[in-house]
Design a protein around this motif. Structure first.
Motif, PDB file in Angstrom:
ATOM      1  N   THR A  52       0.831  -1.206   0.000  1.00 44.93           N
ATOM      2  CA  THR A  52       0.000   0.000   0.000  1.00 44.93           C
ATOM      3  C   THR A  52       0.864   1.254   0.000  1.00 44.93           C
ATOM      4  OG1 THR A  52      -0.143   0.005   2.409  1.00 44.93           O
ATOM      5  CG2 THR A  52      -1.938  -1.082   1.225  1.00 44.93           C
ATOM      6  N   LEU A  53       0.336   2.253  -0.675  1.00 44.03           N
ATOM      7  CA  LEU A  53       0.862   3.617  -0.654  1.00 44.03           C
ATOM      8  C   LEU A  53      -0.366   4.486  -0.459  1.00 44.03           C
ATOM      9  CD1 LEU A  53       3.306   3.693  -3.713  1.00 44.03           C
ATOM     10  CD2 LEU A  53       3.925   3.800  -1.303  1.00 44.03           C
ATOM     11  N   GLY A  54      -0.451   5.151   0.675  1.00 42.21           N
ATOM     12  CA  GLY A  54      -1.654   5.932   0.940  1.00 42.21           C
ATOM     13  C   GLY A  54      -2.854   5.003   1.013  1.00 42.21           C
ATOM     14  N   SER A  55      -3.921   5.350   0.292  1.00 47.36           N
ATOM     15  CA  SER A  55      -5.137   4.533   0.347  1.00 47.36           C
ATOM     16  C   SER A  55      -5.216   3.520  -0.790  1.00 47.36           C
ATOM     17  CB  SER A  55      -6.359   5.451   0.289  1.00 47.36           C
ATOM     18  OG  SER A  55      -6.323   6.209  -0.904  1.00 47.36           O
ATOM     19  N   GLU A  56      -4.191   3.485  -1.656  1.00 51.48           N
ATOM     20  CA  GLU A  56      -4.216   2.582  -2.809  1.00 51.48           C
ATOM     21  C   GLU A  56      -3.387   1.332  -2.559  1.00 51.48           C
ATOM     22  OE1 GLU A  56      -6.143   3.190  -5.356  1.00 51.48           O
ATOM     23  OE2 GLU A  56      -6.657   5.219  -4.731  1.00 51.48           O
ATOM     24  N   GLU A  57      -3.802   0.256  -3.200  1.00 44.58           N
ATOM     25  CA  GLU A  57      -3.055  -0.991  -3.093  1.00 44.58           C
ATOM     26  C   GLU A  57      -2.423  -1.292  -4.455  1.00 44.58           C
ATOM     27  OE1 GLU A  57      -3.650  -5.157  -0.714  1.00 44.58           O
ATOM     28  OE2 GLU A  57      -5.411  -4.305  -1.684  1.00 44.58           O
ATOM     29  N   TYR A  58      -1.156  -1.601  -4.429  1.00 41.19           N
ATOM     30  CA  TYR A  58      -0.392  -1.839  -5.646  1.00 41.19           C
ATOM     31  C   TYR A  58       0.146  -3.257  -5.646  1.00 41.19           C
ATOM     32  CZ  TYR A  58      -0.517   3.225  -6.011  1.00 41.19           C
ATOM     33  OH  TYR A  58      -0.940   4.519  -6.103  1.00 41.19           O
ATOM     34  N   GLY A  59       0.565  -3.714  -6.814  1.00 44.01           N
ATOM     35  CA  GLY A  59       1.177  -5.027  -6.913  1.00 44.01           C
ATOM     36  C   GLY A  59       2.374  -4.977  -7.843  1.00 44.01           C
ATOM     37  N   ILE A  60       3.442  -5.688  -7.459  1.00 44.11           N
ATOM     38  CA  ILE A  60       4.615  -5.813  -8.327  1.00 44.11           C
ATOM     39  C   ILE A  60       4.955  -7.296  -8.457  1.00 44.11           C
ATOM     40  CG2 ILE A  60       5.628  -3.547  -7.918  1.00 44.11           C
ATOM     41  CD1 ILE A  60       7.497  -4.851  -5.871  1.00 44.11           C
ATOM     42  N   ASP A  61       5.603  -7.639  -9.546  1.00 42.59           N
ATOM     43  CA  ASP A  61       5.997  -9.012  -9.835  1.00 42.59           C
ATOM     44  C   ASP A  61       6.865  -9.537  -8.695  1.00 42.59           C
ATOM     45  OD1 ASP A  61       7.152 -11.355 -10.793  1.00 42.59           O
ATOM     46  OD2 ASP A  61       7.542 -10.537 -12.789  1.00 42.59           O
ATOM     47  N   ILE A  62       6.438 -10.629  -8.070  1.00 41.91           N
ATOM     48  CA  ILE A  62       7.155 -11.186  -6.925  1.00 41.91           C
ATOM     49  C   ILE A  62       8.575 -11.604  -7.305  1.00 41.91           C
ATOM     50  CG2 ILE A  62       6.340 -13.560  -7.251  1.00 41.91           C
ATOM     51  CD1 ILE A  62       6.737 -11.773  -3.853  1.00 41.91           C
ATOM     52  N   LEU A  63       8.815 -11.916  -8.569  1.00 43.20           N
ATOM     53  CA  LEU A  63      10.149 -12.349  -8.989  1.00 43.20           C
ATOM     54  C   LEU A  63      11.179 -11.231  -8.910  1.00 43.20           C
ATOM     55  CD1 LEU A  63       9.138 -14.581 -12.022  1.00 43.20           C
ATOM     56  CD2 LEU A  63       9.677 -15.298  -9.680  1.00 43.20           C
ATOM     57  N   LYS A  64      10.720  -9.972  -8.832  1.00 47.54           N
ATOM     58  CA  LYS A  64      11.651  -8.839  -8.723  1.00 47.54           C
ATOM     59  C   LYS A  64      12.026  -8.559  -7.273  1.00 47.54           C
ATOM     60  CE  LYS A  64      11.128  -8.163 -13.073  1.00 47.54           C
ATOM     61  NZ  LYS A  64      12.134  -8.711 -13.955  1.00 47.54           N
ATOM     62  N   VAL A  65      11.312  -9.187  -6.340  1.00 49.43           N
ATOM     63  CA  VAL A  65      11.508  -8.916  -4.915  1.00 49.43           C
ATOM     64  C   VAL A  65      12.568  -9.844  -4.349  1.00 49.43           C
ATOM     65  CG1 VAL A  65      10.396  -8.881  -2.642  1.00 49.43           C
ATOM     66  CG2 VAL A  65       9.127  -8.134  -4.680  1.00 49.43           C
ATOM     67  N   GLN A  66      13.595  -9.246  -3.762  1.00 44.42           N
ATOM     68  CA  GLN A  66      14.665 -10.039  -3.161  1.00 44.42           C
ATOM     69  C   GLN A  66      14.333 -10.341  -1.704  1.00 44.42           C
ATOM     70  OE1 GLN A  66      18.698  -8.923  -4.326  1.00 44.42           O
ATOM     71  NE2 GLN A  66      19.257  -8.922  -2.172  1.00 44.42           N
ATOM     72  N   GLU A  67      13.874  -9.318  -0.978  1.00 49.63           N
ATOM     73  CA  GLU A  67      13.486  -9.501   0.415  1.00 49.63           C
ATOM     74  C   GLU A  67      12.673  -8.298   0.875  1.00 49.63           C
ATOM     75  OE1 GLU A  67      16.750  -8.610   3.518  1.00 49.63           O
ATOM     76  OE2 GLU A  67      17.886  -9.161   1.725  1.00 49.63           O
ATOM     77  N   ILE A  68      12.078  -8.449   2.057  1.00 45.67           N
ATOM     78  CA  ILE A  68      11.289  -7.370   2.652  1.00 45.67           C
ATOM     79  C   ILE A  68      11.864  -7.119   4.038  1.00 45.67           C
ATOM     80  CG2 ILE A  68       8.990  -6.692   3.452  1.00 45.67           C
ATOM     81  CD1 ILE A  68       7.915  -8.721   1.316  1.00 45.67           C
ATOM     82  N   ARG A  69      12.156  -5.865   4.318  1.00 46.24           N
ATOM     83  CA  ARG A  69      12.778  -5.499   5.595  1.00 46.24           C
ATOM     84  C   ARG A  69      11.981  -4.396   6.272  1.00 46.24           C
ATOM     85  NH1 ARG A  69      18.314  -6.438   5.834  1.00 46.24           N
ATOM     86  NH2 ARG A  69      18.633  -4.544   7.030  1.00 46.24           N
ATOM     87  N   GLY A  70      12.097  -4.333   7.585  1.00 45.21           N
ATOM     88  CA  GLY A  70      11.502  -3.209   8.303  1.00 45.21           C
ATOM     89  C   GLY A  70      12.257  -1.947   7.942  1.00 45.21           C
ATOM     90  N   TYR A  71      11.599  -0.794   8.074  1.00 45.84           N
ATOM     91  CA  TYR A  71      12.263   0.468   7.745  1.00 45.84           C
ATOM     92  C   TYR A  71      13.324   0.758   8.788  1.00 45.84           C
ATOM     93  CZ  TYR A  71      13.169   5.284   6.580  1.00 45.84           C
ATOM     94  OH  TYR A  71      13.794   6.442   6.214  1.00 45.84           O
ATOM     95  N   GLU A  72      14.482   1.176   8.326  1.00 42.99           N
ATOM     96  CA  GLU A  72      15.569   1.562   9.222  1.00 42.99           C
ATOM     97  C   GLU A  72      16.143   2.882   8.723  1.00 42.99           C
ATOM     98  OE1 GLU A  72      19.327  -0.861   7.801  1.00 42.99           O
ATOM     99  OE2 GLU A  72      17.560  -2.143   7.793  1.00 42.99           O
ATOM    100  N   ALA A  73      16.884   3.534   9.595  1.00 44.17           N
ATOM    101  CA  ALA A  73      17.465   4.824   9.220  1.00 44.17           C
ATOM    102  C   ALA A  73      18.367   4.651   8.001  1.00 44.17           C
ATOM    103  CB  ALA A  73      18.256   5.388  10.385  1.00 44.17           C
ATOM    104  N   VAL A  74      18.334   5.651   7.133  1.00 41.70           N
ATOM    105  CA  VAL A  74      19.179   5.622   5.940  1.00 41.70           C
ATOM    106  C   VAL A  74      20.203   6.744   6.040  1.00 41.70           C
ATOM    107  CG1 VAL A  74      17.344   4.672   4.487  1.00 41.70           C
ATOM    108  CG2 VAL A  74      17.636   7.147   4.626  1.00 41.70           C
ATOM    109  N   THR A  75      21.255   6.614   5.255  1.00 40.86           N
ATOM    110  CA  THR A  75      22.261   7.667   5.187  1.00 40.86           C
ATOM    111  C   THR A  75      21.897   8.570   4.022  1.00 40.86           C
ATOM    112  OG1 THR A  75      23.924   6.121   6.016  1.00 40.86           O
ATOM    113  CG2 THR A  75      24.735   8.117   4.914  1.00 40.86           C
TER     114      THR A  75
END
Length: 167
Positions: free
Chosen positions: A26-49
């Motif tokens: 989800t982004l805002g109130s919309e639900e999106y979908g992407i090809d699962i084959l492009k996804v390497q992993e899912i992580r919790g949000y952490e601080a970025v540089t």
């Protein structure tokens, strides 16, 4: 007439009949979908540089097991309001043509299999995504997923800036 012949050939060759798997997020109130084959992993949000002079939608970079990867906040990229980072915010780690990058989204819900007849052409409308990046709309009962061609989106001209940051 042409759509019937192309559909027939897809069934005859055995392609796509099994359906395609999409990661729903989800982004805002919309639900999106992407090809699962492009996804390497899912992580919790952490601080970025942060990177100086990077476009606002590029949150920065993170060190993922020794690889520096750029992180894009899709809410900022598509002007979907002020991002809020909470326990549901995740970073989807993508592998696009051998390039690894992160994509911040509000939340991830599930992996959904869509059969070809559940994917409809996206109408021309004012979605956050340019229609060039849309695969179509996936429908499951009352639910609708906006299917994004993540390859095209992440390799578009303005995203080329990301390559410069990661090197």
């Amino acid at each position: 007439m042409q759509s019937h012949s192309s559909q027939g050939s897809a069934h005859a060759s055995g392609k796509e009949v099994a359906g395609s798997e999409f990661l729903a997020f989800t982004l805002g109130s919309e639900e999106y979908g992407i090809d699962i084959l492009k996804v390497q992993e899912i992580r919790g949000y952490e601080a970025v540089t942060r990177i100086a002079n990077a476009p606002e939608f590029i949150k920065g970079v993170i060190n993922l097991r020794g690889i520096i990867i750029p992180v894009i906040d899709m809410r900022i990229k598509f002007k979907l309001g002020t991002p809020v980072y909470d326990q549901f915010t995740v970073v989807i780690i993508l592998n696009i043509s051998g390039r690894v990058m992160g994509m911040v989204v509000d939340s991830v819900s599930d992996v959904t299999t869509l059969m070809p007849d559940q994917v409809k052409a996206a109408p021309e409308m004012g979605t956050a995504f340019n229609s060039d990046y849309l695969v179509g709309l996936g429908t499951i009962d009352e639910r609708m997923l906006i299917l994004v061609d993540i390859d095209k989106l992440m390799s578009s001209g303005e995203m080329g800036l990301i390559e410069n940051l990661a090197t």
